[in-house]
Enzyme design. Structure first.
Site, PDB file in Angstrom:
ATOM      1  N   GLU A 135       3.747 -24.084 -24.416  1.00  0.00           N
ATOM      2  CA  GLU A 135       3.779 -22.844 -25.186  1.00  0.00           C
ATOM      3  C   GLU A 135       2.635 -22.731 -26.195  1.00  0.00           C
ATOM      4  O   GLU A 135       1.997 -21.693 -26.295  1.00  0.00           O
ATOM      5  CB  GLU A 135       5.113 -22.701 -25.944  1.00  0.00           C
ATOM      6  CG  GLU A 135       6.226 -22.081 -25.130  1.00  0.00           C
ATOM      7  CD  GLU A 135       6.837 -23.042 -24.131  1.00  0.00           C
ATOM      8  OE1 GLU A 135       6.446 -24.222 -24.138  1.00  0.00           O
ATOM      9  OE2 GLU A 135       7.698 -22.613 -23.353  1.00  0.00           O
TER      10      GLU A 135
ATOM     11  N   HIS B 207      19.221 -22.298 -27.756  1.00  0.00           N
ATOM     12  CA  HIS B 207      18.744 -21.221 -26.886  1.00  0.00           C
ATOM     13  C   HIS B 207      19.267 -19.855 -27.303  1.00  0.00           C
ATOM     14  O   HIS B 207      19.243 -18.928 -26.503  1.00  0.00           O
ATOM     15  CB  HIS B 207      19.135 -21.498 -25.429  1.00  0.00           C
ATOM     16  CG  HIS B 207      18.384 -22.623 -24.794  1.00  0.00           C
ATOM     17  ND1 HIS B 207      18.664 -23.936 -25.070  1.00  0.00           N
ATOM     18  CD2 HIS B 207      17.354 -22.623 -23.925  1.00  0.00           C
ATOM     19  CE1 HIS B 207      17.840 -24.712 -24.375  1.00  0.00           C
ATOM     20  NE2 HIS B 207      17.039 -23.946 -23.677  1.00  0.00           N
TER      21      HIS B 207
END
Lengths: 427, 343
Positions: free
Chosen positions: B73, B142
């Protein structure tokens, strides 16, 4: 002691002499230079004997027939990693190129020394990371690429800011935080920009993926341009650097990763921060070259090789430039707690990039000592003028405080420090 | 024009599109319109997107414009930002915004601040998009909502669509915007179909960033929300209407810059305000609305303090009963409206 006396007499005769822009400020710079150990060759320089004329180094006043127009030099071979052949072992230098490289490096040197002085006078604030000692890296790289190529570096950025085309005035005025600065005083030392020069980046290592992204844009647009992406020995241990290596390699991005290894990451020597200090091999699957970063011709030749590699669509390449910084990490670091004065002096006397080039050219009769002095004088004057301007230019107007939040937007309101403070922002 | 059976032709013309398809079509059209636009992220190309939002795009546009990245990322966000600096218009997908935390330095320090630091020399036209906030059973790491964190930072635009029309118009606007835009989708909304207006058919249909929409007119209380909870507010409003309480429901659409004027105008009419969000209460979107209302003309029109309905101030648990009770439910909104109205 003898050298100190001759230095003082040189400085005084320069002040009283008719040559060039010698001011009290110049004397102070020379004194501060001496305090951080000048090279012996500079100390024994004779004062200029003729009145200085502002001569462009490319068109010197002596008849050209006296000098060698071009000389071939042997270069120290580069250590290679994952490469069968490397940069050429010899290079041709023309008189004009040599004088240009000299002028560039000397300008960078004087720029940084003046920035040091301005910082001590407290007109430059915050962080100031100086590049003196590393001039051959910026000058050599720039000589091997074109302005349509791209460069991105970290915070020790004044050198590339200049070589990428920002004027001394705009650099100094950005350092002093005035409205004439290249970033209108909004950025400061670490955030200067120019066409195809993306700063100036304050977060260690962040510029490396950015540089790979710029290279992706070059590849995407099919324009044959390359991106030179610089980072230091300290940043070389950042995870995002390896992420960028991986993607650049996978996608064969035209990026030249350059590790400017000046042996110290802030106060930490390389042996204490890196399990492997062979930075040119740390790209693992990326071919690498280890280059003498104090020799501008080595840097130039290696960069030519690297740029050819990228333009031939072979993917990224990694250049480690072994270089050195005379100053500490920044202006708040004296730079002598983690290294010795003897080490600094030794590098200055044996490996100074500007002296190396000058001596090469002198001993090969490519230019005269007088010419170099004329260049020096001209540069001192330019730097002094730019610095004076930067101290007298007004500060940015408060009305512009909130400008440039968004690009290409109608004017909007920005909240000030309290609810009744409604400020205006334009694009 | 009416047909004799009482069905309007305009009703026939309306089509029902899921949020996922609206996002897909928006990207498709923008990729076609401007060759500088490209999409990069994990699984966006050959997998058709982790949540199938980019389905079919790789087949149509190929490797150059739809790029699968490794799981890096920080690296690929930086690459995306660099490419935007050098003239492209990237759409950088985070598989969920939870993973954007790995890259947050690139979003804030490299993207958001650069135009200001360079005094306008260097713009960064990039869209960071992906699902944000709670999903179903994916637990604490998450499920975080990043609206407040990103909306805190000057230089960014932060957009949070609710329905398909929002998704289409706001994504097109974000891609055409010359600034870094954080585009917060919602995974639970991807499969939900909505009717689309006729005007949204146009390839140049954009919804202006920075403008809220009044989804439902009302007189007694203003409900302000974003993303999935706009739907919850409308459902609560329908229930409350049966009891004679008429809610005005505002869909923020954009978190930053926030359309305070629309909220203030509504509050000056209804005199009551309830904010509804999925994120945590402290330093959140509702907290900011409260502060803004207090600083403006609408404060004097309030007949009661502003009420915030938010996610519970805990990491998201896994078990269904726990998860269901960690986010605002319709009954929480109804309860809060009545408390605010003191009924």
């Amino acid at each position: 002691m003898r050298s100190a006396l001759s230095f003082l007499s040189n400085a005084l005769s320069r002040i009283s002499g008719s040559a060039g822009a010698q001011t009290v400020s110049e004397l102070l710079i020379d004194l501060s230079e001496y305090a951080s150990l000048m090279t012996p060759s500079e100390l024994t320089e004779a004062p200029p004997t003729c009145a200085a004329s502002l001569v462009s180094p490319a068109v010197a006043s002596q008849p050209l027939a006296e000098f060698n127009a071009q000389v071939t030099f042997d270069l120290k071979p580069c250590e290679l990693y994952l490469l069968e052949t490397g940069p050429a072992h010899t290079t041709q230098l023309t008189r004009k190129e040599g004088l240009q490289l000299y002028q560039t490096m000397q300008t960078l040197r004087r720029l940084e020394l003046k920035a040091d002085q301005l910082y001590k006078q407290k007109v430059v604030r915050g962080f100031c990371h100086l590049y003196d000692g590393q001039e051959a890296c910026a000058a050599g790289i720039e000589a091997a690429i074109s302005r349509s190529d791209h460069v991105i570096t970290a915070y020790r950025a004044h050198g590339f800011t200049y070589t990428r085309g920002v004027s001394l005035k705009q650099i100094f005025t950005e350092l002093t935080g005035r409205r004439g600065g290249v970033a209108k005083g909004k950025g400061g030392s670490m955030h200067m920009y120019a066409p195809h020069f993306y700063g100036g980046n304050g977060i260690v290592g962040a510029q490396v993926p950015l540089g790979a992204g710029i290279a992706l844009a070059c590849q995407y647009q099919g324009n044959q341009q390359v991106c030179v992406t610089l980072y230091g020995d300290g940043a070389a241990n950042q995870g995002q650097v390896f992420e960028a290596f991986n993607m650049a390699s996978l996608w064969k991005l035209p990026v030249i990763f350059v590790c400017e290894n000046n042996r110290y990451g802030m106060g930490t020597p390389v042996e204490r921060s890196a399990a492997s200090t062979s930075y040119y091999t740390r790209g693992h699957f990326i071919p690498g070259i280890r280059v003498d970063g104090m020799d501008v011709l080595c840097v130039r030749e290696a960069t030519r090789f690297a740029a050819d590699h990228c333009r031939a669509e072979k993917g990224p390449i990694l250049m480690e430039l072994q270089t050195y910084r005379y100053h500490g990490h920044s202006m708040s670091d004296p730079g002598i707690s983690y290294r010795s004065r003897e080490e600094i002096l030794e590098v200055r006397s044996k490996s100074d990039p500007i002296s190396l080039l000058r001596e090469r050219m002198l001993s090969n009769n490519m230019a005269s000592a007088e010419e170099f002095k004329e260049v020096d004088t001209m540069i001192r004057r330019e730097v002094e003028e730019a610095a004076q301007f930067s101290c007298s230019d007004p500060e940015p107007p408060l009305s512009e405080l909130c400008d440039h939040i968004y690009s290409n937007e109608p004017p909007m309101e920005v909240r000030g420090t309290h609810p009744w403070s409604k400020l205006r922002s334009i694009s | 024009m009416d047909l004799s059976v009482g069905i309007k032709i305009s009703d026939w013309l309306k089509s029902s599109v899921t949020v996922r398809d609206a996002l897909n079509q928006a990207m498709d059209e923008e990729l076609e319109r401007d060759e500088r636009v490209f999409l990069m992220g994990e699984e966006v190309a050959q997998y058709d997107g982790a949540y199938k939002v980019s389905r079919g795009l790789w087949k149509k546009y190929g490797d150059k414009r739809i790029i699968d990245t490794p799981i890096s990322e920080m690296g690929f966000a930086g690459i995306a930002v660099g490419s935007a600096m050098a003239g492209l218009r990237p759409i950088c997908e985070f598989m969920t915004f939870n993973f954007s935390m790995q890259a947050i330095d690139q979003v804030i320090n490299s993207a958001a601040k650069t135009y200001y630091m360079s005094a306008g020399l260097q713009s960064v036209p990039i869209v960071f998009r992906g699902p944000n906030g709670a999903s179903a059973g994916v637990a604490a790491q998450h499920s975080q909502c990043f609206a407040a964190w990103y909306a805190h930072c000057p230089g960014l635009k932060v957009v949070s669509p609710w329905n398909s029309e929002d998704a289409r118009g706001l994504l097109k606007a974000a891609i055409r915007d010359d600034n870094p835009v954080v585009f917060l989708e919602n995974e639970l909304m991807y499969g939900v179909p909505f009717e689309m207006s006729e005007e949204s058919n146009s390839k140049d249909f954009v919804i202006p960033i920075g403008k809220a929409k009044i989804e439902r007119q009302g007189t007694h209380v203003t409900l302000v929300s974003h993303s999935r909870y706009v739907g919850h507010c409308l459902d609560a409003a329908a229930v409350l209407a049966k009891e004679g309480i008429e809610c005005e429901v505002i869909n923020l659409r954009t978190i930053r810059p926030m359309d305070v004027d629309t909220i203030e105008g509504s509050v000056m009419k209804t005199n009551h305000l309830v904010t509804v969000e999925g994120g945590w209460p402290q330093f959140g979107v509702g907290a900011e609305i409260c502060a803004k209302i207090m600083e403006g003309p609408a404060f004097n029109y309030l007949d009661a303090p502003v009420t915030r309905v938010t996610g519970v101030d805990i990491p998201m648990p896994y078990a269904k009963i726990l998860e269901d009770n960690s986010v605002p439910q319709i009954k929480d909104i109804i309860f809060s409206v009545k408390k605010t109205l003191n009924v």
